[in-house]
Write an enzyme that holds these catalytic residues in place. Structure first.
Site, PDB file in Angstrom:
ATOM      1  N   HIS A 120       9.394 -64.718  13.946  1.00 42.24           N
ATOM      2  CA  HIS A 120       9.946 -65.463  12.802  1.00 42.24           C
ATOM      3  C   HIS A 120       9.088 -65.892  11.708  1.00 42.24           C
ATOM      4  O   HIS A 120       9.537 -66.009  10.535  1.00 42.24           O
ATOM      5  CB  HIS A 120      10.922 -66.708  13.299  1.00 42.24           C
ATOM      6  CG  HIS A 120      11.795 -66.255  14.299  1.00 42.24           C
ATOM      7  ND1 HIS A 120      11.735 -66.033  15.429  1.00 42.24           N
ATOM      8  CD2 HIS A 120      13.187 -66.128  14.147  1.00 42.24           C
ATOM      9  CE1 HIS A 120      12.901 -65.850  16.017  1.00 42.24           C
ATOM     10  NE2 HIS A 120      13.951 -65.716  15.145  1.00 42.24           N
ATOM     11  N   ASP A 191      15.484 -56.504  15.889  1.00 45.34           N
ATOM     12  CA  ASP A 191      15.554 -57.951  15.563  1.00 45.34           C
ATOM     13  C   ASP A 191      16.067 -58.133  14.183  1.00 45.34           C
ATOM     14  O   ASP A 191      15.855 -57.252  13.741  1.00 45.34           O
ATOM     15  CB  ASP A 191      14.103 -58.495  16.156  1.00 45.34           C
ATOM     16  CG  ASP A 191      14.499 -59.859  16.859  1.00 45.34           C
ATOM     17  OD1 ASP A 191      15.470 -60.558  16.558  1.00 45.34           O
ATOM     18  OD2 ASP A 191      13.591 -60.454  17.339  1.00 45.34           O
TER      19      ASP A 191
END
Length: 255
Positions: A120, A191
């Site tokens: 992230h 993702d």
């Protein structure tokens, strides 16, 4: 439509943390196993599936089947926290329960997160050997696939001994391993493409790269349409994904 959510249990619950929907959040897989073993995990999965379906959600981005036994690893709290064999059993139990409940399961994060940092917030480089993945990280994915998993989510980690140039999510080689070596014929997704590992290193055409790598779900539709029109992506490649997505919807009785 396919409507999905991250309701893993434990540190990642997008709905059950809201008391308007549930009196308490769903527990992590580690907590459940400690309290009642695989029987409680199975029961909890059924309850969670019914909870989500009542809200109109038909895809849960779970289970997390990364092998992690070190509490210092980023992925540890979201993982089952056990070795590859026990994590494989966990994958089989959860996928089977979700299949019985007619909600789509998502095995993540292929090819296995290991001790990598959080994508992230940036790129993660994984220098482990391919043999390590075959003997360890792939095992829960293979168990989940055998149990009937609907979707596999591919991480943004760069696994240097598979493809040193591209994140797994954008790597043709990683997708070939998933399709050919592990025999997964269903839907593959990346993702989140807005995670920093991707958004800070690629422009808006990243969805085109993701489709060319072998993924089935993508955003950034205008870029994809343009790539089809100029021949970068073939119609046949689009139709492969459409077929898999429609087959998933048929299995879930959505069409």
């Amino acid at each position: 439509m396919l409507i999905g959510v991250d309701e893993e249990g434990g540190t990642v619950n997008r709905i059950s943390t809201n008391t308007e929907f549930r009196s308490e959040p769903f527990k992590s897989s580690q907590e459940l196993y400690k309290d009642g073993g695989f029987d409680l995990i199975y029961e909890d999965t059924i309850n969670k599936a019914n909870f989500l379906k009542e809200l109109g959600i038909n895809v849960n981005f779970a289970p997390v089947v990364d092998v992690s036994t070190n509490p210092d690893d980023y992925i540890y709290k979201r993982s089952f926290g056990k070795n590859a064999n026990l994590t494989s059993e966990y994958a089989e139990v959860v996928v089977r329960a979700m299949k019985e409940s007619n909600i789509a399961s998502v095995l993540k994060h292929f090819p296995g997160y290991g001790n990598n940092t959080d994508t992230h917030t940036g790129i993660a480089i994984d220098n482990r050997t391919l043999e390590t993945f075959k003997e360890n990280d792939f095992l829960p994915f293979e168990a989940g696939i055998k149990a009937g998993a609907n979707i596999v989510l591919v991480s943004h980690n760069i696994v240097t001994n598979i493809d040193s140039n591209n994140p797994a999510s954008l790597s043709t080689r990683v997708h070939e391993i998933l399709r050919n070596d592990l025999g997964f014929a269903e839907v593959i997704i990346t993702d989140d493409l807005y995670m920093d590992a991707i958004s800070k290193n690629y422009d808006s055409s990243v969805a085109v790269l993701a489709i060319l790598a072998g993924n089935d779900f993508e955003s950034q539709i205008p870029e994809v349409i343009a790539a089809v029109e100029d021949g970068t992506i073939s119609i046949d490649r689009i139709n492969e994904s459409v077929r898999r997505i429609l087959e998933l919807k048929l299995e879930l009785n959505l069409i």
